[in-house]
Scaffold this active site. Sequence first.
Site, short mmCIF file in Angstrom:
data_model
loop_
_atom_site.label_atom_id
_atom_site.label_comp_id
_atom_site.label_asym_id
_atom_site.label_seq_id
_atom_site.Cartn_x
_atom_site.Cartn_y
_atom_site.Cartn_z
N GLY A 74 26.83 27.31 12.34
CA GLY A 74 28.16 27.38 11.76
C GLY A 74 28.24 26.70 10.41
CG ASP A 75 30.38 24.08 9.63
OD1 ASP A 75 31.58 24.38 9.64
OD2 ASP A 75 29.86 23.33 10.47
N GLY A 88 29.22 29.21 5.28
CA GLY A 88 29.90 29.78 4.12
C GLY A 88 30.39 31.20 4.36
CG HIS A 114 36.08 31.31 7.59
ND1 HIS A 114 34.93 30.86 8.19
CD2 HIS A 114 36.36 32.51 8.16
CE1 HIS A 114 34.54 31.76 9.08
NE2 HIS A 114 35.39 32.76 9.09
CB THR A 173 37.59 20.91 18.08
OG1 THR A 173 37.98 22.04 18.86
CG2 THR A 173 36.38 21.27 17.22
CB THR A 192 38.48 22.78 12.10
OG1 THR A 192 38.46 24.15 11.68
CG2 THR A 192 39.47 22.63 13.24
CB THR A 193 36.80 18.25 13.09
OG1 THR A 193 35.54 18.38 12.40
CG2 THR A 193 36.88 19.31 14.18
N GLY A 194 37.21 17.62 9.88
CA GLY A 194 36.93 16.59 8.89
C GLY A 194 35.71 15.76 9.22
CB ALA A 201 30.15 13.23 8.43
N GLY A 219 27.69 28.17 -5.68
CA GLY A 219 28.88 27.35 -5.84
C GLY A 219 29.98 27.89 -4.96
#
Length: 427
Positions: free
Chosen positions: A12-13, A15, A41, A128, A299-301, A303, A414
Site C-alpha cells: 500500500g501507499d 501512489g 490517496h 486502524t 489516513t492515520t498519520g 510513520a 514528484g
Amino acid sequence: MPALVLIGAQWGDEGKGKATDLLGGAVDYVVRYQGGNNAGHTVVIGEERYALHLIPSGILRADCVPVIGNGVVIDPGVLLTEMDGLAARGIDVSRLLISANAHLIMPHHRALDRVTERYLGKARIGTTGRGIGPTYGDKVARTGIRVQDLLDPGIFRKKLELALREKNQVLAKVYNRRRIEVDEVVEEYAAYAERLGPHIADTGLVLDRALREGKVVLLEGSQGTLLDVDHGSYPFVTSSNPTAGYAATGAGIGPTRINRVVGIIKAYTTRVGAGPFPTELDDKVGEELRRIGGEFGVTTGRARRTGWFDAVIARYAVRVNGLTDLFLTKLDVLSGFDRVPICVGYDIGGERVDEMPMTQTEFHHARPIYTELPGWQEDLSDVRKYADLPAAAKDYIRTLEELSGAPVSAIGVGPGRDQTLVINDLV
C-alpha cells in the site's frame, strides 16, 4: 471498451491516487472496488493537495464519474465529511455513485475493532480501528447491513436490532463497554440516508451499460498486494482483496471485461503496521527515506516503515495479479544516494530463495540478498522525458523491469499531476 485495473504492488501507499488522477483524463468512470476508510490517496494538483479516503480519485476530473463499488465498506459519516470537504473546495460531488450492495460500517463495528485491538496487546495486528474488519466479518457471516437498507427504515431497524442483540452482549459482558442504543443509531443513520439517497444506484448495471457503450472504466484498488487477505503477509493484512482478481467482483462486472492490469510500485518499499518486512531499514538511511518521501499515512498519520526495493515481492505481485504494466513512483526520492541496493532474493536458514516463501514463518525469517547499483545525484523533479533521466536512473529502472518481469510504462518524479513520465500509454 474494456476495463483496466490499477492496484498497489507492495504494502500500500504506492501512489495509486497520483496514477488514477493521471489516467482519469482518459477514462469515463473510476471505480473503487474494495476496502474502506482505512486507506487514503493523495492527489496534488498545482498548489492544491487532496486527501481521499473513500471517494475515488476520479472525483477531481469534471468529466469522470466516480463510483464506490459493492466490494467497499462505507462509513457514511466519514463519506459525507469527505464529500462536504470537496464541495467546499469547489469540487462537484453530485456525480458520485454508491453501490446499493456495499456494506455499511456501523457504530458497533468501530467499537469492537478498537476494543479487540487493545485486548490483543503486543499481538495486535495494527488495525486502524475504523471498523473495517468487523464489517467484512459480518458481511461474510450474512449479518451485515447494506447501503440499500438505508432506503427502507423498517428493514434498517430490524437488521440493526438483530445485530445489536449479539454485539451488545459482547461489548458489555466480554469487554465491559457501554451498550449501543438502537434509537440513537437509527436517528443518526436516517440523516445519512436523506443525504446519500440520491447517490445510491445499481452500479454494476451502470458500469455494464457504460462498457457496452464504449466507455473506459478504471477499477481502483486500495492498499496493496501484500495486504490482501488471501495473498498477503497474513495475518498482518487487511480484511479484503486488493488484488486484481477481486476487481470484477467488487465492481460488479464480469472478469472478461478487463484487459489490462497496472501495478503501482514505489522505487523503494514501505509498509504501515506490524508484520514481516525483509528489506526494512532501522537506521539513518531509513529515516532519510521517510523524511524525503514524506512517508506518513494519509489516513492515520502514522510513520511508515521504510526499506529498499524488494524484487521478490515485485515478482510475486506481477504473478498473482497478472500485471501487464508497472507504474514506478517516487523515483525522485532516491536522488542523492551514492549506491542503491535492490533485494534480489532471500536467505532463509542458509538457503537462497528467489520467490515468495510458501509459509509466513519462512517469510518472517527471510533476510535480504542485495545487489547494488550506482546512484545518482541529479534532482529529478523537473524531468519530463525518459530520455532526460540520468544514466544511473535508467539502469535502475531497467533492472527493476528485468527482476520483476513486467515493463515500467510510467514513472513518477514528484507528487504533482505533471511530474510523470509516460513511456507507454496505459489507456
